[in-house]
Design an enzyme around this catalytic site. Structure first.
Site, PDB file in Angstrom:
ATOM      1  N   HIS A  79       3.196  -8.787 -11.816  1.00 17.11           N
ATOM      2  CA  HIS A  79       4.188  -7.731 -12.040  1.00 17.11           C
ATOM      3  C   HIS A  79       3.933  -7.092 -13.403  1.00 17.11           C
ATOM      4  CE1 HIS A  79       7.963  -5.596 -11.608  1.00 17.11           C
ATOM      5  NE2 HIS A  79       8.207  -5.892 -12.871  1.00 17.11           N
ATOM      6  N   ASN A 123       2.481 -13.453  -7.328  1.00 16.54           N
ATOM      7  CA  ASN A 123       2.602 -12.006  -7.540  1.00 16.54           C
ATOM      8  C   ASN A 123       2.229 -11.687  -8.983  1.00 16.54           C
ATOM      9  OD1 ASN A 123       3.375  -9.265  -6.955  1.00 16.54           O
ATOM     10  ND2 ASN A 123       5.300  -9.631  -8.054  1.00 16.54           N
ATOM     11  N   GLY A 172      -5.952  -1.412  -5.480  1.00 17.66           N
ATOM     12  CA  GLY A 172      -6.605  -2.705  -5.319  1.00 17.66           C
ATOM     13  C   GLY A 172      -7.565  -3.092  -6.432  1.00 17.66           C
ATOM     14  N   MET A 179       3.688  -3.250  -2.461  1.00 15.27           N
ATOM     15  CA  MET A 179       4.887  -2.556  -2.925  1.00 15.27           C
ATOM     16  C   MET A 179       6.009  -2.550  -1.896  1.00 15.27           C
ATOM     17  SD  MET A 179       3.925  -1.999  -5.936  1.00 15.27           S
ATOM     18  CE  MET A 179       5.143  -0.896  -6.662  1.00 15.27           C
TER      19      MET A 179
HETATM   20  C1  GAR Z   1      -0.486  -3.583 -10.777  1.00 16.96           C
HETATM   21  O1  GAR Z   1      -0.233  -3.044 -12.054  1.00 16.96           O
HETATM   22  C2  GAR Z   1       0.584  -4.589 -10.417  1.00 16.96           C
HETATM   23  O2  GAR Z   1       1.080  -5.275 -11.522  1.00 16.96           O
HETATM   24  C3  GAR Z   1       1.627  -3.702  -9.818  1.00 16.96           C
HETATM   25  O3  GAR Z   1       0.929  -2.738  -9.087  1.00 16.96           O
HETATM   26  C4  GAR Z   1      -0.321  -2.511  -9.705  1.00 16.96           C
HETATM   27  C5  GAR Z   1      -1.398  -2.573  -8.649  1.00 16.96           C
HETATM   28  O4  GAR Z   1      -2.633  -2.154  -9.162  1.00 16.96           O
HETATM   29  N1  GAR Z   1       2.521  -4.444  -8.986  1.00 16.96           N
HETATM   30  C6  GAR Z   1       3.806  -4.148  -8.828  1.00 16.96           C
HETATM   31  O5  GAR Z   1       4.350  -3.210  -9.362  1.00 16.96           O
HETATM   32  C7  GAR Z   1       4.560  -5.083  -7.899  1.00 16.96           C
HETATM   33  N2  GAR Z   1       5.939  -4.737  -7.834  1.00 16.96           N
HETATM   34  P1  GAR Z   1      -3.963  -2.372  -8.325  1.00 16.96           P
HETATM   35  O6  GAR Z   1      -3.686  -1.871  -6.906  1.00 16.96           O
HETATM   36  O7  GAR Z   1      -4.982  -1.531  -8.997  1.00 16.96           O
HETATM   37  O8  GAR Z   1      -4.298  -3.822  -8.340  1.00 16.96           O
END
Ligand code: GAR
Length: 209
Positions: free
Chosen positions: A109, A107, A12, A90
């Site tokens: 990505h 979103n 997060g 996810m």
């Molecule tokens: C981020 O890097 C985001 O781009 C990715 O998960 C991470 C979450 O980080 N999202 C995906 O891969 C979506 N398919 P966070 O929990 O520290 O914000």
């Protein structure tokens, strides 16, 4: 003030920047709830620390994806959201869910879409010897990671990079671009029209599509 509902599955850190910028007033909105499909997600703790409702739903309590998403939708709608923000969520969303929030779900990505939809994006960029990599903010449409791109940030890939270095370089950029796009939306400057992202009345060019 826009009501923003954020969905997380993990750490997060993006959620944190959004909470902070709402608090500071650089996003003209309020995070009204954070939902997670993982009860252990640290994002839930960040929400609680910010005084925001933090709710987790367990996949195991539901017969299938449709049932899970239906309950998620019901609970989200109690917050009358203007915007749904996926921040490291996810789990694939059912078409029904996506259609219900059409034009108001974003979103982020970790790749330069349309490159590398799906998982393991940093590893794939390194394996392919890419010289640049990055992150994309896009509107969510039923096809995974294929909705119209709003804003991208690029980072260099160095030959001596490991996955931690590269992913942290991307994260730093994510923390810049996601709040910016969210503020555009909250200020009424950004919309999805006929499947295109439109900012201040101008269609945004689809990079690479
Ligand atoms: C981020 O890097 C985001 O781009 C990715 O998960 C991470 C979450 O980080 N999202 C995906 O891969 C979506 N398919 P966070 O929990 O520290 O914000």
């Amino acid at each position: 003030q826009a009501s923003i509902v954020v969905l997380v599955s993990g750490n997060g850190s993006n959620l944190q920047t959004i909470l902070d910028q709402c608090e500071q007033g650089s996003i003209n909105g309020k995070v009204t709830a954070v939902f997670s499909n993982k009860s252990t997600a640290y994002g839930l703790e960040r929400a609680q620390q910010a005084g925001v409702d933090a709710i987790s739903l367990a996949q195991g309590d539901f017969a299938d994806r449709a049932a899970f998403d239906a309950e998620l939708m019901t609970q989200i709608d109690q917050y009358q959201p203007d915007l749904i923000v996926l921040a490291g969520y996810m789990r694939i969303l059912s078409d029904n869910f996506v259609q219900h929030y059409a034009g108001k779900m974003l979103n982020i990505h970790p790749s330069l879409l349309p490159k590398y939809p799906g998982l393991d994006t940093h590893q794939r960029a390194m394996d392919n010897g890419d010289k640049e990599h990055g992150a994309s903010v896009h509107f969510v449409t039923p096809e995974l990671d294929a909705g119209p791109v709003i804003l991208q940030a690029k980072v260099p890939v160095f030959t001596e990079d490991d996955i931690e270095e590269l992913s942290s370089r991307v994260h730093t950029q994510e923390h810049m671009i996601y709040p910016m796009v969210i503020q555009w939306f909250c200020a009424g400057r950004l919309a999805m029209t006929n499947g295109k992202a439109v900012l201040d009345g101008e269609e945004l060019a689809e990079s690479g599509h």
